[in-house]
Motif scaffolding. Structure first.
Motif, PDB file in Angstrom:
ATOM      1  N   THR A 215       0.812  -1.215   0.000  1.00  0.00           N
ATOM      2  CA  THR A 215       0.000   0.000   0.000  1.00  0.00           C
ATOM      3  C   THR A 215       0.850   1.272   0.000  1.00  0.00           C
ATOM      4  N   SER A 216       2.155   1.104   0.180  1.00  0.00           N
ATOM      5  CA  SER A 216       3.035   2.270   0.232  1.00  0.00           C
ATOM      6  C   SER A 216       3.187   2.878  -1.162  1.00  0.00           C
ATOM      7  N   GLU A 217       3.186   4.208  -1.224  1.00  0.00           N
ATOM      8  CA  GLU A 217       3.345   4.883  -2.507  1.00  0.00           C
ATOM      9  C   GLU A 217       4.817   5.014  -2.891  1.00  0.00           C
TER      10      GLU A 217
ATOM     11  N   LEU B 187      12.946   0.446  -4.648  1.00  0.00           N
ATOM     12  CA  LEU B 187      13.723   0.252  -5.877  1.00  0.00           C
ATOM     13  C   LEU B 187      12.844   0.624  -7.067  1.00  0.00           C
ATOM     14  N   THR B 188      13.425   1.326  -8.018  1.00  0.00           N
ATOM     15  CA  THR B 188      12.651   1.797  -9.172  1.00  0.00           C
ATOM     16  C   THR B 188      13.381   1.490 -10.471  1.00  0.00           C
ATOM     17  N   ASP B 189      12.667   0.789 -11.351  1.00  0.00           N
ATOM     18  CA  ASP B 189      13.149   0.531 -12.716  1.00  0.00           C
ATOM     19  C   ASP B 189      14.581  -0.006 -12.736  1.00  0.00           C
ATOM     20  N   ILE B 190      14.803  -1.094 -12.023  1.00  0.00           N
ATOM     21  CA  ILE B 190      16.126  -1.713 -11.968  1.00  0.00           C
ATOM     22  C   ILE B 190      16.292  -2.683 -13.134  1.00  0.00           C
ATOM     23  N   ASN B 191      17.297  -2.430 -13.949  1.00  0.00           N
ATOM     24  CA  ASN B 191      17.663  -3.334 -15.039  1.00  0.00           C
ATOM     25  C   ASN B 191      19.141  -3.647 -14.895  1.00  0.00           C
TER      26      ASN B 191
ATOM     27  N   GLN C 138       7.065  -5.974  -6.976  1.00  0.00           N
ATOM     28  CA  GLN C 138       5.707  -5.584  -7.357  1.00  0.00           C
ATOM     29  C   GLN C 138       5.563  -5.531  -8.885  1.00  0.00           C
ATOM     30  N   GLN C 139       6.657  -5.162  -9.549  1.00  0.00           N
ATOM     31  CA  GLN C 139       6.668  -5.130 -11.007  1.00  0.00           C
ATOM     32  C   GLN C 139       7.999  -5.669 -11.502  1.00  0.00           C
TER      33      GLN C 139
END
Length: 581
Positions: A344-346, A350-354, A387-388
Motif C-alpha cells: 500500500t506504500s506509494e 527500488l525503481t526501474d532496476i535493469n 511488485q513489477q
C-alpha cells in the motif's frame, strides 16, 4: 476458537476423560450428603447401629470413588491443557518459520514472544478450567439445586433466591473486570519490548551510562501493567465478600426456618437439614467458581485473538505449483524491477532496476545509506517479491523455484551477522549440516577465520555464547562467511559482511574467493571502495535507482557519486554519505 481447538490433536482423549471424571466426582459428592442424612435420621436418631455401619460404609465407598475421580480428572485436565499449550506454541513457531520478511514486519519481536509465552499460558489455564471446573461447577450447581427441592421444596426457595442475588452481583463485577483485562494484556508487549531492547543492547546502555534512563522506561512499562491489573483485581476482590455475605445469610435463614420446620411443623428432620447445608454450600461455591471461570475466559479472549492472528497469518511468498529444483548457472537478471516493502506504500524502495549479471562474475554494489543495496539483494533469494518486473537466477524467475532449493543455491551473509548458541562447528554446519570437520576447517581458511579459531583453547569446539558475545565483530563476520561458503552456492552475497575486518584481511578473503569458488557469482555490498574496486563491475545505487555501472576506473572517471565516495575515503577520510555539492 475453532482455529485453536485444531491444536488439541492427540490430547482429545484426555480432553474428554477430564470432564467425564469430573462429572463422576460431582455425582459422588451430591450423593454423600443424602446418605449422611439417612445415617443421622435412621441410624443416630433411632440408635440403629446396623444402619450407622451400612450408611457409613456406603459413604466411605462414595468418598473413595469421588477421590479417585477427582485425581483422574486433575491428571487428564493437566495433561490435556499442557499438551494443548505445547501444540499451540509449536504451531505458532512453525508458522513463523514460514513467514517471509514482510510477514515478520507485521509483528514485533516482543509481540511474538508475548504471544508464545504469556498468551499461550493464559489460554492453557482457561482450557484447563473449561474441561474440568466448567463441567464440575454447573453440574454441581444444578445437582445441588435438584437435591434441595427433593429434600424440602419450601426451604429450597431460600437457596434459589440467594443464587439469583449472587449471580446478579457477580455478573456486574465480571463485566467491569473484563474491560480492564482486555486492555491489560496488550501492555505485556510494551514490557517485553523494553526488556528485550535493554538486554540485547546492554553494552550500548552501559557505554553511554544510560542505566537510569532504561530503568525509568522499564518502570513506566511495568507501572502501567501494575495499574491495570491492580484495577482489575480490586474489582474482583468484591467477589469473596459478596460470596461470604450470601453464604452466612443462607445459613442464618436455613437455621431459622429449619428449626421451625423441625420443632413446630415436624416436616423436616435433622439429617435433612444437615444435607441442605451441604447442598447450599456446594452450590454457592460452584457459582463462585463459575464466576472465576468467566473471568479467566475473558482474560484469555484477548490472548486467543492474538494467537489466532499468528496462526492465520499466511506467508506473502507462496510456493509455485510446479517448483523448479534445478539451477543451470549463477546468472542473475533484474528486468524492470520495482519494489516497495508495503504493497500500500506509494514510495518505492527500488525503481526501474535493469541489471544483468553473468554467472561467475564478481559484482560490487555501493551507495549511500538507505539507497536500496540490501533491498536489491534480498530479491535474489526471494526474501521479498517484486511488485513489477522480474528477478531471474539461472534464467528462471525466482518465483518459479522451490524456495528451499533457491536459498540453498543463493548463500547470503547478512548485514547483521548472527551466531547461535553452540560450538563453532555447530554454527559452521548451519551452512551444511553434513559437512565434515575437514571441510569446515577448509572453509574457515578461505574466510581467514582459522587464524583466530586455532588460538582458542578448544579451537573448533569452542562454545559460542548466545548472540556470539564472546567473539569480536570481525571474528563473527568471518565465521558467517565460512558458514556461507560451506553451502557451495551458485550465488554468494556478502551484504557489508567484511565491514568489521581490516582491509588486509578483506583483501585475503576476496582473493580466496577467486580460488575456491571461481564459478560462483559473487555480489559484494560494501561501504569501502577498497572492498569492491577489484570487482568485474561495480553498481552504484542512488535513491533506489541504478546511477552507474562499470569498472572502478570507469566509474572514477565518469560517475560523480562513485568519484565522491572514492575521494572522500582516499583523500580526506570523510563520510561518503555526506551531501554532494
Amino acid at each position: 476458537m475453532k482455529e485453536l481447538l485444531k491444536q488439541v490433536k492427540q490430547y482429545k482423549k484426555d480432553s474428554i476423560l477430564a470432564p467425564v471424571y469430573s462429572a463422576l466426582e460431582v455425582v459422588m459428592e451430591v450423593i454423600i450428603p443424602f446418605v449422611m442424612a439417612l445415617l443421622i435420621d435412621e441410624g443416630v436418631e433411632k440408635g440403629n447401629m446396623n444402619k450407622i455401619q451400612l450408611y457409613g460404609i456406603i459413604m466411605i465407598v462414595l468418598a473413595m470413588i469421588s477421590l479417585f475421580a477427582g485425581m483422574m480428572a486433575g491428571k487428564y485436565a493437566a495433561s490435556a491443557s499442557s499438551g494443548f499449550a505445547c501444540n499451540l506454541r509449536e504451531a505458532m513457531y512453525r508458522n513463523i518459520q514460514r513467514f517471509s520478511f514482510s510477514n515478520i514486519d507485521k509483528f514485533s519481536t516482543a509481540g511474538l514472544v508475548t504471544r508464545m509465552t504469556t498468551d499461550v499460558t493464559n489460554v492453557q489455564n482457561a482450557y484447563q478450567m473449561i474441561i474440568r471446573i466448567a463441567v464440575r461447577a454447573p453440574l454441581m450447581l444444578i445437582s445441588s439445586m435438584v437435591m434441595c427441592f427433593v429434600v424440602n421444596a419450601d426451604m429450597s426457595f431460600i437457596f434459589l433466591g440467594a443464587i439469583v442475588f449472587l449471580a446478579a452481583v457477580l455478573v456486574i463485577i465480571m463485566l467491569r473486570a473484563m474491560k480492564i483485562f482486555n486492555v491489560a494484556f496488550t501492555k505485556y508487549d510494551d514490557l517485553n519490548a523494553s526488556v528485550q531492547e535493554n538486554i540485547s543492547g546492554i553494552r550500548v546502555v552501559k557505554s553511554y551510562v544510560r542505566e537510569d534512563y532504561e530503568n525509568e522506561k522499564f518502570k513506566k512499562a511495568s507501572g502501567n501493567l501494575y495499574n491495570m491489573f491492580k484495577k482489575a483485581e480490586s474489582t474482583l476482590a468484591f467477589n469473596n465478600p459478596v460470596m461470604m455475605l450470601v453464604i452466612y445469610a443462607c445459613i442464618m435463614a436455613i437455621c431459622w426456618f429449619g428449626a421451625k420446620f423441625i420443632v413446630v411443623d415436624k416436616t423436616l428432620q435433622i439429617g435433612e437439614l444437615t444435607s441442605l447445608f451441604s447442598y447450599v454450600m456446594g452450590s454457592l461455591m460452584s457459582l463462585m467458581m463459575l464466576s472465576m471461570i468467566f473471568v479467566m475466559i475473558t482474560m484469555s479472549v484477548a490472548s486467543m485473538r492474538r494467537i489466532t492472528e499468528v496462526l492465520r497469518e499466511q506467508p506473502d511468498l507462496a510456493e509455485p505449483f510446479a517448483p523448479v529444483e534445478l539451477m543451470s548457472n549463477g546468472s542473475i537478471d533484474f528486468d524492470n524491477v520495482h519494489f516497495r516493502y508495503h504493497k500500500t506504500s506509494e514510495e518505492e524502495v527500488l525503481t526501474d532496476i535493469n541489471l544483468h549479471i553473468k554467472s561467475g562474475e564478481t559484482i560490487g554494489i555501493i551507495g549511500g545509506t538507505g539507497c536500496g543495496k540490501t533491498s536489491l539483494v534480498n530479491l535474489i533469494s526471494r526474501l521479498y517479491d517484486v511488485q513489477q518486473g522480474s528477478v531471474k537466477v539461472g534464467g528462471v524467475d525466482v518465483k518459479d523455484y522451490d524456495m528451499k532449493f533457491l536459498r540453498d543455491q543463493v548463500s547470503v551473509v547478512l548485514q547483521k551477522n548472527v551466531l547461535f548458541s553452540g560450538t563453532i562447528l555447530d554454527n559452521l554446519r548451519w551452512g551444511n549440516e553434513n559437512a565434515t570437520e575437514e571441510e569446515c576447517i577448509e572453509a574457515c581458511k578461505w574466510a581467514c577465520a582459522d587464524e583466530f579459531i586455532e588460538r582458542f583453547p578448544d579451537k573448533y569446539n569452542t562454545v559460542i555464547e548466545r548472540g556470539g558475545t564472546n567473539v569480536s565483530g570481525g571474528q563473527k563476520q568471518r565465521i558467517c562467511i565460512a558458514r556461507a561458503l560451506l553451502k557451495k552456492p551458485a550465488v554468494l552475497i556478502l551484504d557489508d559482511s567484511t565491514s568489521a575486518v581490516d582491509t588486509a584481511t578483506d583483501a585475503k578473503i576476496r582473493a580466496a574467493f577467486q580460488k575456491c569458488i571461481p564459478g560462483t557469482t559473487k555480489i559484494i555490498i560494501a561501504q569501502r571502495v577498497s572492498s569492491v574496486q577489484d570487482a568485474d563491475r561495480i553498481v552504484v545505487l542512488d535513491d533506489g535507482r541504478i546511477n552507474g555501472v562499470g569498472t572502478h576506473d570507469e566509474l572514477v572517471a565518469n560517475n560523480e557519486i562513485y568519484r565522491d565516495i572514492y575521494e572522500s575515503q582516499t583523500k580526506d577520510g570523510g563520510d561518503f554519505d555526506r551531501p554532494r555539492n
